[in-house]
Design a protein around this motif. Structure first.
Motif, PDB file in Angstrom:
ATOM      1  N   ASP A  78       0.888  -1.255   0.220  1.00 13.85           N
ATOM      2  CA  ASP A  78      -0.010   0.025  -0.203  1.00 13.85           C
ATOM      3  C   ASP A  78       0.916   1.254  -0.197  1.00 13.85           C
ATOM      4  O   ASP A  78       0.519   2.212  -0.608  1.00 13.85           O
TER       5      ASP A  78
ATOM      6  N   ARG B  60      -1.225   1.292  -4.640  1.00 11.82           N
ATOM      7  CA  ARG B  60      -2.328   0.438  -4.575  1.00 11.82           C
ATOM      8  C   ARG B  60      -3.450   0.801  -5.734  1.00 11.82           C
ATOM      9  O   ARG B  60      -3.273   1.636  -6.487  1.00 11.82           O
TER      10      ARG B  60
ATOM     11  N   SER C 275      -9.806   2.958  -6.113  1.00  7.90           N
ATOM     12  CA  SER C 275     -10.950   2.562  -5.131  1.00  7.90           C
ATOM     13  C   SER C 275     -11.988   1.933  -5.866  1.00  7.90           C
ATOM     14  O   SER C 275     -12.915   1.206  -5.361  1.00  7.90           O
TER      15      SER C 275
ATOM     16  N   TRP D  58      -2.103 -10.844   7.546  1.00  7.26           N
ATOM     17  CA  TRP D  58      -2.237 -10.758   6.076  1.00  7.26           C
ATOM     18  C   TRP D  58      -3.535 -10.404   5.649  1.00  7.26           C
ATOM     19  O   TRP D  58      -4.657 -10.956   6.221  1.00  7.26           O
ATOM     20  N   TYR D  59      -3.985  -9.244   4.830  1.00  4.93           N
ATOM     21  CA  TYR D  59      -5.170  -9.232   4.361  1.00  4.93           C
ATOM     22  C   TYR D  59      -5.039  -8.152   3.029  1.00  4.93           C
ATOM     23  O   TYR D  59      -4.414  -7.037   3.278  1.00  4.93           O
ATOM     24  N   VAL D  60      -5.602  -8.544   2.129  1.00  6.46           N
ATOM     25  CA  VAL D  60      -5.725  -7.571   0.905  1.00  6.46           C
ATOM     26  C   VAL D  60      -7.268  -7.388   0.546  1.00  6.46           C
ATOM     27  O   VAL D  60      -7.869  -8.320   0.386  1.00  6.46           O
ATOM     28  N   PRO D  61      -7.734  -6.349   0.379  1.00  8.73           N
ATOM     29  CA  PRO D  61      -9.219  -5.756   0.047  1.00  8.73           C
ATOM     30  C   PRO D  61      -9.462  -6.452  -1.148  1.00  8.73           C
ATOM     31  O   PRO D  61      -8.818  -6.094  -2.164  1.00  8.73           O
ATOM     32  N   ALA D  62     -10.394  -7.466  -1.428  1.00 10.88           N
ATOM     33  CA  ALA D  62     -11.146  -7.892  -2.640  1.00 10.88           C
ATOM     34  C   ALA D  62     -12.402  -8.193  -2.533  1.00 10.88           C
ATOM     35  O   ALA D  62     -13.109  -8.517  -1.647  1.00 10.88           O
ATOM     36  N   GLY D  63     -12.798  -8.298  -3.779  1.00  8.03           N
ATOM     37  CA  GLY D  63     -14.375  -8.558  -4.148  1.00  8.03           C
ATOM     38  C   GLY D  63     -14.690 -10.045  -3.908  1.00  8.03           C
ATOM     39  O   GLY D  63     -15.704 -10.386  -3.223  1.00  8.03           O
ATOM     40  N   ARG D  64     -13.888 -10.782  -4.237  1.00  4.26           N
ATOM     41  CA  ARG D  64     -13.753 -12.413  -3.748  1.00  4.26           C
ATOM     42  C   ARG D  64     -12.565 -12.872  -3.737  1.00  4.26           C
ATOM     43  O   ARG D  64     -11.523 -12.559  -4.394  1.00  4.26           O
TER      44      ARG D  64
END
Length: 311
Positions: free
Chosen positions: A13, A17, A20, A39-45
């Protein structure tokens, strides 16, 4: 839309990145990286799946594009790729024209000496992206980098690759700091003991550039950045090739001027071909001109006489 397949860290990030409104899909056998609880990555699926299976299913379900549309997209992609390559080439061309020793010029010269089957191990850390841009590998199994372990992996890693591919030319490109972390005494003893001739190119910029960059990224206007008191200097004082020669009989060469570069690299490759490990140290512009630390107890070597205790 971003489809991230079998990748642990698709982006960082603080460096960059997605926008939006980007649609992000993560496909991985462990998409939530359950072994890495932070660990975390914003994702739709998030999809737990085998990458090859998913890609084949996508191809089966995607209708063929009309020929004209496909040609238009292909032409646009080729233009973009050509523009990117031109920008990359201009960087190295400028350094070569000015006879500057830089990671780009070193990679370009080395690229001209290696065939497509040569295996390149890249642990140049802050200079790693530049090495890949100017020393491209086009065949599977000829490109290795550090993606999940500690600094210094390339020392034993390059030997392991040579052990698996004894007929391949293996070239490891490292920074001066990386060389220290590779346990060079053990590395080159093993290289000689098992007959594993690898060429190591040390990009010696005189310090810890990754540390310097991190500090400047966090505190660009701080005292350290403004006064060059970064405490990252290694002073370009170590004989890297000498360490390898003492531990494992390696051939050693040093490049301090651009005109020496191609000749010394050729000589190193000749020794590797003959079965002798080789180390080529290239002195780049130092990343810091910070003077020696006045508080360093080893800076002054005055003899301090001890008083004899009274009987």
């Amino acid at each position: 839309m971003i489809l991230a397949i079998d990748i642990v860290v698709p982006w960082v990030d603080v460096l960059g990145r997605p926008t939006s409104d980007a649609a992000v899909f993560v496909v991985n056998e462990d998409p939530l990286q359950e072994s890495l609880p932070l660990w975390y990555v914003p994702a739709g699926r998030f999809v737990r799946a085998d990458a090859e299976t998913v890609l084949r299913q996508l191809l089966d379900r995607c209708a063929p594009a009309p020929d004209e549309a496909a040609r238009t997209r292909t032409a646009a992609s080729r233009r973009m790729l050509s523009e990117m390559r031109d920008a990359v080439d201009r960087q190295a061309d400028s350094d070569l024209a000015a006879s500057r020793l830089t990671p780009a010029s070193v990679a370009r010269v080395l690229s001209g000496l290696l065939d497509d089957d040569a295996v390149v191990v890249n642990e140049a850390i802050s200079n790693a992206p530049t090495i890949w841009r100017h020393l491209p590998r086009r065949r599977p199994g000829t490109l290795y980098g550090n993606r999940g372990t500690a600094l210094g992996w390339s020392g034993g890693g390059a030997l392991g690759i040579k052990l698996a591919e004894p007929d391949a030319t293996v070239v490891s490109i490292v920074g001066d700091g990386t060389f220290f972390f590779s346990a060079p005494a053990s590395t080159y003893w093993m290289a000689e003991h098992y007959g594993l001739a690898v060429l190591t190119v040390v990009l010696d910029n005189g310090g810890w550039n990754a540390t310097k960059r991190n500090l400047e990224r966090l505190h660009p206007d701080g005292t350290a950045a403004r006064t060059d008191r970064l405490w990252v200097n290694l002073q370009q004082s170590t004989d890297f090739g000498g360490v390898a020669a003492a531990a494992g009989g390696a051939w050693s060469g040093t490049v301090a001027d651009f005109d020496q570069l191609e000749g010394v690299l050729r000589e190193g490759l000749r020794h590797v071909e003959a079965g002798t490990p080789a180390v080529v140290t290239v002195h780049l512009v130092p990343i810091s001109a910070q003077p020696e630390d006045a508080a360093d107890p080893h800076r002054h070597h005055h003899h301090i006489p001890m008083e004899r205790a009274a009987p």
